[in-house]
Write an enzyme that holds these catalytic residues in place. Structure first.
Site, PDB file in Angstrom:
ATOM      1  N   SER A 133       0.826  -1.215   0.000  1.00  0.00           N
ATOM      2  CA  SER A 133       0.000   0.000   0.000  1.00  0.00           C
ATOM      3  C   SER A 133       0.857   1.261   0.000  1.00  0.00           C
ATOM      4  CB  SER A 133      -0.908   0.006   1.234  1.00  0.00           C
ATOM      5  OG  SER A 133      -1.745  -1.136   1.243  1.00  0.00           O
ATOM      6  N   GLU A 242      -5.754   1.400 -14.147  1.00  0.00           N
ATOM      7  CA  GLU A 242      -5.771   0.077 -13.509  1.00  0.00           C
ATOM      8  C   GLU A 242      -6.986  -0.051 -12.588  1.00  0.00           C
ATOM      9  OE1 GLU A 242      -2.260  -1.009 -11.257  1.00  0.00           O
ATOM     10  OE2 GLU A 242      -3.123  -2.941 -10.697  1.00  0.00           O
ATOM     11  N   ARG A 268     -34.129 -24.303 -11.058  1.00  0.00           N
ATOM     12  CA  ARG A 268     -34.044 -25.136  -9.857  1.00  0.00           C
ATOM     13  C   ARG A 268     -35.396 -25.199  -9.143  1.00  0.00           C
ATOM     14  NH1 ARG A 268     -30.868 -29.167  -7.921  1.00  0.00           N
ATOM     15  NH2 ARG A 268     -30.871 -29.189  -5.647  1.00  0.00           N
ATOM     16  N   HIS A 338     -27.204 -20.911  -5.438  1.00  0.00           N
ATOM     17  CA  HIS A 338     -26.872 -22.187  -6.092  1.00  0.00           C
ATOM     18  C   HIS A 338     -26.809 -23.345  -5.095  1.00  0.00           C
ATOM     19  CE1 HIS A 338     -25.882 -19.801  -9.648  1.00  0.00           C
ATOM     20  NE2 HIS A 338     -25.711 -20.910 -10.331  1.00  0.00           N
ATOM     21  N   GLY A 340     -25.652 -26.217  -2.619  1.00  0.00           N
ATOM     22  CA  GLY A 340     -24.439 -27.043  -2.581  1.00  0.00           C
ATOM     23  C   GLY A 340     -23.648 -26.984  -3.873  1.00  0.00           C
ATOM     24  N   GLY A 363      -4.312  -3.287  -6.862  1.00  0.00           N
ATOM     25  CA  GLY A 363      -4.406  -1.946  -7.460  1.00  0.00           C
ATOM     26  C   GLY A 363      -4.752  -0.853  -6.462  1.00  0.00           C
ATOM     27  N   GLU A 367      -9.236   0.080   1.704  1.00  0.00           N
ATOM     28  CA  GLU A 367      -8.898   1.055   2.761  1.00  0.00           C
ATOM     29  C   GLU A 367      -8.085   2.212   2.185  1.00  0.00           C
ATOM     30  OE1 GLU A 367      -8.426  -2.207   2.871  1.00  0.00           O
ATOM     31  OE2 GLU A 367      -9.914  -2.803   4.360  1.00  0.00           O
TER      32      GLU A 367
HETATM   33  C1  LIG Z   1      -3.344 -12.031  -6.816  1.00  0.00           C
HETATM   34  C2  LIG Z   1      -2.565 -10.762  -6.631  1.00  0.00           C
HETATM   35  C3  LIG Z   1      -1.965 -10.176  -7.732  1.00  0.00           C
HETATM   36  C4  LIG Z   1      -1.182  -9.020  -7.567  1.00  0.00           C
HETATM   37  N1  LIG Z   1      -0.518  -8.493  -8.649  1.00  0.00           N
HETATM   38  C5  LIG Z   1       0.391  -7.501  -8.434  1.00  0.00           C
HETATM   39  C6  LIG Z   1       1.220  -7.037  -9.506  1.00  0.00           C
HETATM   40  O1  LIG Z   1       1.132  -7.502 -10.642  1.00  0.00           O
HETATM   41  N2  LIG Z   1       2.152  -6.083  -9.231  1.00  0.00           N
HETATM   42  C7  LIG Z   1       2.281  -5.538  -7.992  1.00  0.00           C
HETATM   43  O2  LIG Z   1       3.135  -4.686  -7.806  1.00  0.00           O
HETATM   44  N3  LIG Z   1       1.496  -5.927  -6.962  1.00  0.00           N
HETATM   45  C8  LIG Z   1       0.548  -6.906  -7.161  1.00  0.00           C
HETATM   46  N4  LIG Z   1      -0.234  -7.335  -6.123  1.00  0.00           N
HETATM   47  C9  LIG Z   1      -0.064  -6.735  -4.795  1.00  0.00           C
HETATM   48  C10 LIG Z   1      -1.220  -5.828  -4.376  1.00  0.00           C
HETATM   49  O3  LIG Z   1      -1.198  -4.642  -5.125  1.00  0.00           O
HETATM   50  C11 LIG Z   1      -1.013  -5.585  -2.865  1.00  0.00           C
HETATM   51  O4  LIG Z   1      -1.300  -6.822  -2.211  1.00  0.00           O
HETATM   52  C12 LIG Z   1      -1.890  -4.484  -2.334  1.00  0.00           C
HETATM   53  O5  LIG Z   1      -1.473  -3.237  -2.842  1.00  0.00           O
HETATM   54  C13 LIG Z   1      -1.840  -4.414  -0.789  1.00  0.00           C
HETATM   55  O6  LIG Z   1      -0.535  -4.409  -0.338  1.00  0.00           O
HETATM   56  P1  LIG Z   1      -0.089  -5.451   0.801  1.00  0.00           P
HETATM   57  O7  LIG Z   1      -0.546  -6.796   0.394  1.00  0.00           O
HETATM   58  O8  LIG Z   1       1.354  -5.283   1.061  1.00  0.00           O
HETATM   59  O9  LIG Z   1      -0.923  -5.049   2.079  1.00  0.00           O
HETATM   60  P2  LIG Z   1      -0.502  -3.946   3.175  1.00  0.00           P
HETATM   61  O10 LIG Z   1      -0.068  -2.705   2.514  1.00  0.00           O
HETATM   62  O11 LIG Z   1       0.398  -4.584   4.158  1.00  0.00           O
HETATM   63  O12 LIG Z   1      -1.917  -3.699   3.869  1.00  0.00           O
HETATM   64  C14 LIG Z   1      -2.552  -4.685   4.697  1.00  0.00           C
HETATM   65  C15 LIG Z   1      -3.968  -4.245   4.997  1.00  0.00           C
HETATM   66  O13 LIG Z   1      -3.933  -3.025   5.727  1.00  0.00           O
HETATM   67  C16 LIG Z   1      -4.660  -2.016   5.050  1.00  0.00           C
HETATM   68  N5  LIG Z   1      -3.975  -0.749   5.210  1.00  0.00           N
HETATM   69  C17 LIG Z   1      -2.730  -0.434   4.792  1.00  0.00           C
HETATM   70  N6  LIG Z   1      -2.423   0.815   5.108  1.00  0.00           N
HETATM   71  C18 LIG Z   1      -3.507   1.322   5.757  1.00  0.00           C
HETATM   72  C19 LIG Z   1      -3.819   2.582   6.331  1.00  0.00           C
HETATM   73  N7  LIG Z   1      -2.964   3.606   6.277  1.00  0.00           N
HETATM   74  N8  LIG Z   1      -5.027   2.744   6.922  1.00  0.00           N
HETATM   75  C20 LIG Z   1      -5.905   1.726   6.974  1.00  0.00           C
HETATM   76  N9  LIG Z   1      -5.675   0.503   6.429  1.00  0.00           N
HETATM   77  C21 LIG Z   1      -4.494   0.309   5.834  1.00  0.00           C
HETATM   78  C22 LIG Z   1      -4.700  -2.456   3.599  1.00  0.00           C
HETATM   79  O14 LIG Z   1      -5.778  -1.907   2.906  1.00  0.00           O
HETATM   80  C23 LIG Z   1      -4.817  -3.967   3.758  1.00  0.00           C
HETATM   81  O15 LIG Z   1      -6.149  -4.306   3.979  1.00  0.00           O
HETATM   82  C24 LIG Z   1      -1.055  -8.438  -6.283  1.00  0.00           C
HETATM   83  C25 LIG Z   1      -1.710  -9.024  -5.188  1.00  0.00           C
HETATM   84  C26 LIG Z   1      -2.438 -10.176  -5.340  1.00  0.00           C
HETATM   85  C27 LIG Z   1      -3.072 -10.797  -4.130  1.00  0.00           C
END
Ligand SMILES: Cc1cc2nc3c(=O)[nH]c(=O)nc-3n(C[C@H](O)[C@H](O)[C@H](O)COP(=O)(O)OP(=O)(O)OC[C@H]3O[C@@H](n4cnc5c(N)ncnc54)[C@H](O)[C@@H]3O)c2cc1C
Length: 379
Positions: A133, A242, A268, A338, A340, A363, A367
């Protein structure tokens, strides 16, 4: 409001539908099990002109804008495809726009044209194990050494990262966490660049997701996208498209699940009558339909403004959250209707239920969208 219908867009819908019916539906279950799409699908999508939609012909694209890309997304899902399929087949939609915007002819020749021709696969790597994030907090660093950068760090959850031939990578060009970001295009096979692990996931099974690591990876300075330290702005500028794309996947998935649930509820029978004969079922379907319609209308309106170049950062964030919320409600309700069967791998709603969960995370999570919206409200 609907995306303005034109003869070209009707043709695009038809082209997309027949491509999905012919090239995708017979194989999608196999690809879900395999955990990735075949490279040949990229080439066949390019051949019919689908891969290049939204990219100008001058860089090897098929022309069209954000709204045309949305038409393709809507039709892929309406025809029985999925958001996971879109993520994997159109990863170039997030890997290339920064390169195109920088108008770097050499990089366009080397990466953009082959990716749009389906002969190379690109990925975008921003997220790191320490966090996704907080984009400004990126710790993967690139230190200048003559006409190269030396890159050290790690990325995770990277879509198409297992298959990618090149990765548009966000790196820090000052000290870790300084927010001075640049984008470097890094080739697979560069010494020190390794794909660590193919990650297993709840959904998006046909889309490979990888951990990447960089240990003293030497990347030519000529592979930098735009001037040094402009990466943060470039990333933020491309987030709008995006997020609209993810919002489109959300309302399109919701629409597909409404259609599947209506069909199921008519067919159904329980207690001697079709499900749809019960008022509680009709009202549930009405609510699913209403939330989907409202989400689509709002996303369309905001997308038109994005396509017209208006600065609508807050509205884009609202659009993503509204569409994701509608989708979450609808996929859950569709699965429940749907019974089961909804819980079975054979049920299409089961896949949408799992795939949809990503839309509120990728993307920019829900939050983070709320943070943007609150800022837009002056809070
Ligand atoms: C299937 C999949 C495909 C992906 N593809 C890509 C890709 O191609 N390229 C790429 O770069 N990334 C990719 N991602 C990563 C995705 O963009 C990140 O998972 C996402 O941005 C969240 O970052 P994080 O997982 O590190 O969560 P964190 O940043 O650790 O956040 C954890 C939780 O805390 C919340 N949070 C964070 N900060 C705050 C705040 N200040 N206040 C309140 N809540 C907060 C977040 O919303 C989240 O719910 C992918 C992820 C998945 C699961």
């Amino acid at each position: 409001m609907t995306i303005v219908d034109t003869p070209e867009r009707r043709q695009l819908r038809e082209l997309t539908r027949s491509f999905v019916t012919r090239e995708v539906l017979p194989h999608l279950s196999d690809w879900e099990r395999a955990g990735e799409l075949p490279r040949s699908l990229h080439e066949s999508a390019a051949k019919v002109g689908l891969l290049g939609i939204g990219f100008p012909e001058s860089v090897g694209g098929s022309g069209g804008d954000l709204l045309d890309s949305m038409v393709v997304t809507e039709e892929i899902i309406r025809s029985g495809g999925s958001s996971g399929l879109i993520a994997a087949l159109f990863t170039h939609g997030i890997a290339l726009p920064h390169i195109v915007a920088a108008q770097d002819e050499a990089l366009i020749e080397r990466y953009v044209r082959p990716a749009l021709a389906g002969t190379m696969i690109g990925a975008l790597a921003i997220t790191e194990p320490d966090g996704g994030s907080d984009v400004a907090g990126i710790r993967t660093c690139a230190v200048r050494d003559g006409d190269h950068y030396v890159v050290n760090g790690a990325k995770t959850y990277i879509t198409s990262g297992v298959r990618a031939d090149f990765v548009t990578t966000a790196v820090c060009t000052d000290f870790p966490g300084s927010g001075s970001l640049s984008l470097l295009v890094i080739d697979k096979g560069t010494p020190g660049f390794t794909v660590g692990r193919r990650l297993e996931k709840l959904g998006w099974h046909c889309s490979d997701t990888a951990e990447l690591s960089f240990a003293d990876v030497r990347v030519p300075v000529s592979n930098r996208v735009g001037p040094e330290d402009t990466g943060f702005l470039a990333i933020m500028q491309q987030f709008a498209a995006e997020r609209i794309s993810l919002a489109t996947q959300a309302y399109a998935t919701a629409q597909r699940c409404v259609d599947l649930a209506v069909r199921w509820s008519r067919d159904r029978q329980t207690f001697g009558r079709p499900l749809v004969a019960r008022q509680v079922v009709r009202h549930r379907l009405a609510e699913m339909h209403s939330r989907t319609e409202a989400a689509r209308a709002y996303v369309h309106e905001v997308a038109e403004r994005v396509a017209a170049g208006q600065p609508v950062v807050t509205e884009v964030a609202i659009a993503k959250n509204v569409a994701v919320s509608a989708c979450d409600f609808v996929v859950d309700a569709a699965l429940q209707l749907h019974g089961g069967f909804g819980y079975m791998r054979d049920a299409e709603v089961e896949r949408h239920y799992r795939d949809a969960r990503l839309l509120g995370i990728g993307g920019g999570a829900t939050e983070i969208m709320n943070e943007i919206i609150a800022k837009g409200m002056g809070l």
